[in-house]
Design a protein around this motif. Structure first.
Motif, mmCIF file in Angstrom:
data_model
loop_
_atom_site.group_PDB
_atom_site.id
_atom_site.type_symbol
_atom_site.label_atom_id
_atom_site.label_comp_id
_atom_site.label_asym_id
_atom_site.label_seq_id
_atom_site.Cartn_x
_atom_site.Cartn_y
_atom_site.Cartn_z
ATOM 1 N N ALA A 40 -0.627 -46.662 22.796
ATOM 2 C CA ALA A 40 0.479 -47.394 23.445
ATOM 3 C C ALA A 40 0.535 -48.816 22.888
ATOM 4 O O ALA A 40 1.597 -49.314 22.505
ATOM 5 C CB ALA A 40 0.281 -47.415 24.959
ATOM 6 N N LEU A 41 -0.632 -49.442 22.808
ATOM 7 C CA LEU A 41 -0.711 -50.795 22.244
ATOM 8 C C LEU A 41 -0.238 -50.790 20.787
ATOM 9 O O LEU A 41 0.570 -51.642 20.373
ATOM 10 C CB LEU A 41 -2.168 -51.285 22.321
ATOM 11 N N LEU A 42 -0.725 -49.821 20.025
ATOM 12 C CA LEU A 42 -0.363 -49.722 18.609
ATOM 13 C C LEU A 42 1.151 -49.593 18.443
ATOM 14 O O LEU A 42 1.765 -50.282 17.615
ATOM 15 C CB LEU A 42 -1.077 -48.501 18.004
ATOM 16 N N LYS A 43 1.773 -48.745 19.241
ATOM 17 C CA LYS A 43 3.213 -48.514 19.109
ATOM 18 C C LYS A 43 4.006 -49.772 19.474
ATOM 19 O O LYS A 43 4.981 -50.110 18.797
ATOM 20 C CB LYS A 43 3.635 -47.325 19.971
ATOM 21 N N THR A 44 3.590 -50.442 20.524
ATOM 22 C CA THR A 44 4.261 -51.691 20.924
ATOM 23 C C THR A 44 4.195 -52.706 19.793
ATOM 24 O O THR A 44 5.201 -53.318 19.416
ATOM 25 C CB THR A 44 3.561 -52.268 22.181
ATOM 26 N N GLU A 45 3.019 -52.862 19.223
ATOM 27 C CA GLU A 45 2.824 -53.861 18.164
ATOM 28 C C GLU A 45 3.577 -53.478 16.888
ATOM 29 O O GLU A 45 4.147 -54.339 16.222
ATOM 30 C CB GLU A 45 1.322 -54.003 17.867
ATOM 31 N N LEU A 46 3.555 -52.202 16.564
ATOM 32 C CA LEU A 46 4.264 -51.739 15.355
ATOM 33 C C LEU A 46 5.772 -51.988 15.495
ATOM 34 O O LEU A 46 6.422 -52.486 14.570
ATOM 35 C CB LEU A 46 4.015 -50.246 15.117
ATOM 36 N N ALA A 47 6.310 -51.636 16.652
ATOM 37 C CA ALA A 47 7.747 -51.816 16.885
ATOM 38 C C ALA A 47 8.103 -53.299 16.813
ATOM 39 O O ALA A 47 9.102 -53.687 16.186
ATOM 40 C CB ALA A 47 8.137 -51.219 18.233
ATOM 41 N N ALA A 48 7.277 -54.139 17.425
ATOM 42 C CA ALA A 48 7.522 -55.589 17.424
ATOM 43 C C ALA A 48 7.489 -56.146 16.000
ATOM 44 O O ALA A 48 8.170 -57.125 15.681
ATOM 45 C CB ALA A 48 6.492 -56.285 18.296
ATOM 46 N N ASN A 74 -12.244 -47.074 18.322
ATOM 47 C CA ASN A 74 -11.497 -48.191 17.730
ATOM 48 C C ASN A 74 -11.246 -49.257 18.805
ATOM 49 O O ASN A 74 -11.322 -48.980 20.001
ATOM 50 C CB ASN A 74 -10.165 -47.697 17.152
ATOM 51 N N THR A 75 -10.927 -50.477 18.350
ATOM 52 C CA THR A 75 -10.722 -51.584 19.292
ATOM 53 C C THR A 75 -9.296 -52.111 19.198
ATOM 54 O O THR A 75 -8.594 -51.854 18.212
ATOM 55 C CB THR A 75 -11.686 -52.750 18.974
ATOM 56 N N GLU A 76 -8.917 -52.871 20.200
ATOM 57 C CA GLU A 76 -7.627 -53.554 20.193
ATOM 58 C C GLU A 76 -7.556 -54.481 18.977
ATOM 59 O O GLU A 76 -6.518 -54.581 18.325
ATOM 60 C CB GLU A 76 -7.442 -54.363 21.483
ATOM 61 N N GLU A 77 -8.654 -55.151 18.680
ATOM 62 C CA GLU A 77 -8.682 -56.091 17.551
ATOM 63 C C GLU A 77 -8.380 -55.358 16.242
ATOM 64 O O GLU A 77 -7.700 -55.886 15.366
ATOM 65 C CB GLU A 77 -10.067 -56.763 17.430
ATOM 66 N N GLU A 78 -8.894 -54.163 16.110
ATOM 67 C CA GLU A 78 -8.631 -53.394 14.887
ATOM 68 C C GLU A 78 -7.141 -53.069 14.765
ATOM 69 O O GLU A 78 -6.590 -53.037 13.664
ATOM 70 C CB GLU A 78 -9.480 -52.111 14.876
ATOM 71 N N ILE A 79 -6.515 -52.817 15.895
ATOM 72 C CA ILE A 79 -5.079 -52.511 15.881
ATOM 73 C C ILE A 79 -4.274 -53.762 15.528
ATOM 74 O O ILE A 79 -3.369 -53.712 14.684
ATOM 75 C CB ILE A 79 -4.670 -51.880 17.233
ATOM 76 N N PHE A 80 -4.621 -54.882 16.115
ATOM 77 C CA PHE A 80 -3.951 -56.139 15.759
ATOM 78 C C PHE A 80 -4.122 -56.421 14.261
ATOM 79 O O PHE A 80 -3.191 -56.836 13.584
ATOM 80 C CB PHE A 80 -4.520 -57.315 16.575
ATOM 81 N N SER A 81 -5.324 -56.211 13.792
ATOM 82 C CA SER A 81 -5.624 -56.489 12.384
ATOM 83 C C SER A 81 -4.780 -55.606 11.442
ATOM 84 O O SER A 81 -4.286 -56.058 10.412
ATOM 85 C CB SER A 81 -7.131 -56.311 12.182
ATOM 86 N N LEU A 82 -4.605 -54.336 11.819
ATOM 87 C CA LEU A 82 -3.732 -53.454 11.040
ATOM 88 C C LEU A 82 -2.305 -53.986 11.022
ATOM 89 O O LEU A 82 -1.675 -54.083 9.956
ATOM 90 C CB LEU A 82 -3.732 -52.042 11.652
ATOM 91 N N VAL A 83 -1.801 -54.332 12.186
ATOM 92 C CA VAL A 83 -0.395 -54.764 12.265
ATOM 93 C C VAL A 83 -0.196 -56.080 11.499
ATOM 94 O O VAL A 83 0.808 -56.249 10.802
ATOM 95 C CB VAL A 83 0.061 -54.858 13.746
ATOM 96 N N GLU A 84 -1.181 -56.975 11.573
ATOM 97 C CA GLU A 84 -1.108 -58.222 10.792
ATOM 98 C C GLU A 84 -1.010 -57.901 9.298
ATOM 99 O O GLU A 84 -0.213 -58.483 8.568
ATOM 100 C CB GLU A 84 -2.347 -59.089 11.057
ATOM 101 N N ALA A 85 -1.850 -56.973 8.857
ATOM 102 C CA ALA A 85 -1.854 -56.601 7.434
ATOM 103 C C ALA A 85 -0.515 -55.998 7.026
ATOM 104 O O ALA A 85 -0.012 -56.249 5.926
ATOM 105 C CB ALA A 85 -2.997 -55.628 7.162
ATOM 106 N N LEU A 86 0.074 -55.197 7.911
ATOM 107 C CA LEU A 86 1.387 -54.605 7.612
ATOM 108 C C LEU A 86 2.452 -55.692 7.508
ATOM 109 O O LEU A 86 3.323 -55.635 6.643
ATOM 110 C CB LEU A 86 1.767 -53.589 8.703
ATOM 111 N N LYS A 87 2.363 -56.698 8.373
ATOM 112 C CA LYS A 87 3.317 -57.826 8.314
ATOM 113 C C LYS A 87 3.175 -58.554 6.978
ATOM 114 O O LYS A 87 4.173 -58.877 6.326
ATOM 115 C CB LYS A 87 3.056 -58.799 9.459
ATOM 116 N N GLU A 88 1.939 -58.779 6.572
ATOM 117 C CA GLU A 88 1.692 -59.435 5.272
ATOM 118 C C GLU A 88 2.284 -58.599 4.131
ATOM 119 O O GLU A 88 2.887 -59.122 3.212
ATOM 120 C CB GLU A 88 0.197 -59.605 5.020
ATOM 121 N N PHE A 89 2.076 -57.303 4.232
ATOM 122 C CA PHE A 89 2.579 -56.410 3.184
ATOM 123 C C PHE A 89 4.092 -56.541 3.039
ATOM 124 O O PHE A 89 4.627 -56.588 1.933
ATOM 125 C CB PHE A 89 2.218 -54.956 3.522
ATOM 126 N N ILE A 90 4.762 -56.624 4.167
ATOM 127 C CA ILE A 90 6.227 -56.718 4.164
ATOM 128 C C ILE A 90 6.637 -58.075 3.553
ATOM 129 O O ILE A 90 7.520 -58.166 2.712
ATOM 130 C CB ILE A 90 6.793 -56.593 5.600
#
Lengths: 391, 391
Positions: free
Chosen positions: A298-306, A375-391
């Motif tokens: 749920a957290l992952l999806k919210t962050e990805l969409a945002a 897995n942790t919340e921090e790992e999910i944030f870290s993934l989404v940050e990396a995806l933002k950088e990629f974009i």
């Protein structure tokens, strides 16, 4: 759940942000130890001699599997992987030309390929069940097609490899039980992340694997065969001295339990590692695992969409497989490599392994992220940050 | 051969007098390391991520196998065991009712069982080839039966599990090549103790295992498919995304090489361990291994006979499997346990897995001793001494 403790006994957590549990999860230390210690004992004392010494522990694999699936140890066979299990179950059916197999549009591609191979060889007919608007198979269409086609077999993939969809397997079972057909459930992506209760599904066969959400060793699979399947005499086409006793030049006697689906030789280190993997999951509790995973996804999806990603999963109930497309033109290889280089493990799915689903969704590929309870919340944030950088 | 050095890098030699190499041999340290190190890397970095990193080494498995069998890497598939290989080859044949399979009276019981299962399902006919006075198949009878029955398949076990017999596989190939049938050779007990040259055998399929005379890990097998078999389009009945690409709901494309016989998932630790096992054997030289083993088995037979045992092996050429009966009334279990308790690993064979052979020999069971090159003369003396004490 004490996530910190669970991570401490998962050595991989020190090295990678592992969000590819639908590929193969990180094994916990007790599983690693079970495999390594047994293997070293084989090296020191001989393969068969070590197996004889650990006969009781091997039996415990069947007992643990029975607790996992809510059945009896006699319903369980150890295999090499989920496809191996699925194929062995298929081989028990004496298909005739014209026999119909019903299946979902989201059945695993490898299952499609095996069925198409049988179609080519024997002339069976594959009929797909329609999906509802939310993506699951349409139960009314299922029943209508059972009545129309009198199929020999229904094949359902519980959770596809390429989306978060969860099929309503127990509701399916409630329909199937009223008709004369066999129900083969591929639980490759579901066992280990949610409860799969064999009797509630009313399936005749269930195939599964250990390397994914059960966190076991690679090259290890499980096949459940129901009492009905066993007493009907359903046996694999290819048996060996494990599955049958040789009587004479013209006869053999098939064993009574599901181990008729096993071959004589397999990795004993892996069966013991798989046993420990099940015990580890059961100790945590399947409901706890499911809830923790629902929280993380749920957290992952919210962050990805945002972050501007387009979520691609469907289904009233969704699993720990999260798929999405990117807001920029790129390739799955590039995204995967970019993240891998940062120590983040994810995968991507090409249309070639999700032809029907991705055609409907109008996409060519999707990133696949599959967290698990450790897995942790921090790992999910870290993934989404990396995806933002990629974009 | 520097036996002392070879024993030093075989940790099991410190613990046991291992004369059960036809069961599973003791692995040398390089094989143990390959499996353990790879497995730990999976635990630390993820299963698929580690496989991607070691892609080149995985390819080397096929290259090493090709050197072992004198073929091309494209002729090789990795499997779980020899029976798995054998069954996958069988599944490539579209048998029709009335098709004849020729086989030897000394074919491996598991092969008999799979063929009998197909007989039951499809109505094929099994025809046994007569033996010569020395125990091998009678080549004249083979040719006469090919002419009489027009068989689809010839199945031959190179070395049976229950005696030292070696079938003349190349001479068989020289006959078979003149007729339109497939030749499936089970080399489970021969690869690793003698040269098996695929092209010289002229076999269409060869099945083998790693845990026995190749000294590899358990749960690892090999299947050779000839160019003829591959170009004829012989494919396993059950394929998955390893063996074929999914094209659409009605089509798939089978891959060109022998890996069409593989499933997507297997133990990567084991394929790398198997690669090292082959490289280890090739470095020693198959001819050197054979000569050393012939020396050890000659000594063993002389000592056994002198101690009052009755040797039961037949064949003009005899392998590293030595079988004998005891001059006192006892059971295989008792002999095995007595020796095991003294740290001597041997096995025994019951008539139930050698029905035809033991019926002819008039025996119910035999002790099976299978030395390999790393065994010593002292270990053989020590076995015979223990047998004398037992008597």
């Amino acid at each position: 759940m004490d996530i910190k403790a669970l991570r401490n006994e998962t050595p991989g957590c020190k090295h990678v942000n592992h969000l590819n549990n639908a590929g193969a999860a990180l094994m916990p230390q007790p599983v690693i130890d079970a495999v390594q210690n047994y293997f070293l004992e084989e090296a020191n004392y001989g393969g068969y001699e070590t197996a004889a010494k650990h006969e009781r522990e091997v039996e415990q694999f069947y007992e643990a599997s029975a607790r996992l699936l809510g059945c009896k140890p006699t319903n369980i066979a150890f295999t090499t992987n989920a496809t191996d299990s699925y194929d062995k179950a298929l081989s028990a059916l004496e298909f005739k030309e014209g026999d119909v197999v019903l299946l979902s549009k989201n059945d695993y591609p490898s299952n499609f390929i095996s069925l198409l191979s049988i179609q080519k060889r024997i002339g069976i007919k594959l009929v797909e069940i329609n999906n509802t608007d939310t993506g699951e198979i349409d139960l009314e269409d299922l029943e209508a097609k059972i009545k129309q086609y009198h199929p020999r077999l229904l094949s359902i993939t519980h959770i596809p490899t390429s989306s978060g969809l969860v099929q309503p397997v127990n509701e399916i079972g409630n329909i199937v039980k009223n008709y004369d057909l066999l129900y083969l459930l591929d639980a490759c992506q579901s066992i280990g992340q949610m409860e799969v209760d064999a009797l509630s599904t009313q399936a005749d066969f269930i195939s599964g694997t250990f390397r994914k959400f059960l966190r076991g060793p690679r090259g290890s699979g499980i096949l459940y065969a129901s009492d009905k399947a066993l007493t009907q005499g359903l046996s694999p086409l290819y048996l060996d001295m494990r599955g049958a006793d040789w009587i004479n030049e013209q006869h053999y006697k098939t064993r009574d339990d599901a181990r008729r689906f096993e071959l004589w030789e397999f990795s004993y280190a892996n069966i013991l590692g798989s046993k420990v993997a099940i015990e580890y999951a059961l100790k945590l509790g399947m409901q706890n695992i499911w809830e923790r995973n629902q929280h993380l996804t749920a957290l992952l999806k919210t962050e990805l969409a945002a972050a501007g990603m387009t979520l691609q999963d469907r289904g009233k109930v969704q699993s720990s497989i999260v798929t999405f497309t990117m807001p920029v033109k790129t390739t799955g290889e590039k995204v995967k490599k970019y993240l891998n280089d940062k120590g983040i493990n994810v995968n991507f799915t090409s249309k070639s392994v999700a032809i029907i689903d991705f055609e409907e969704k109008g996409i060519d590929w999707a990133v696949r992220v599959s967290p698990h309870y450790y897995n942790t919340e921090e790992e999910i944030f870290s993934l989404v940050e990396a995806l933002k950088e990629f974009i």
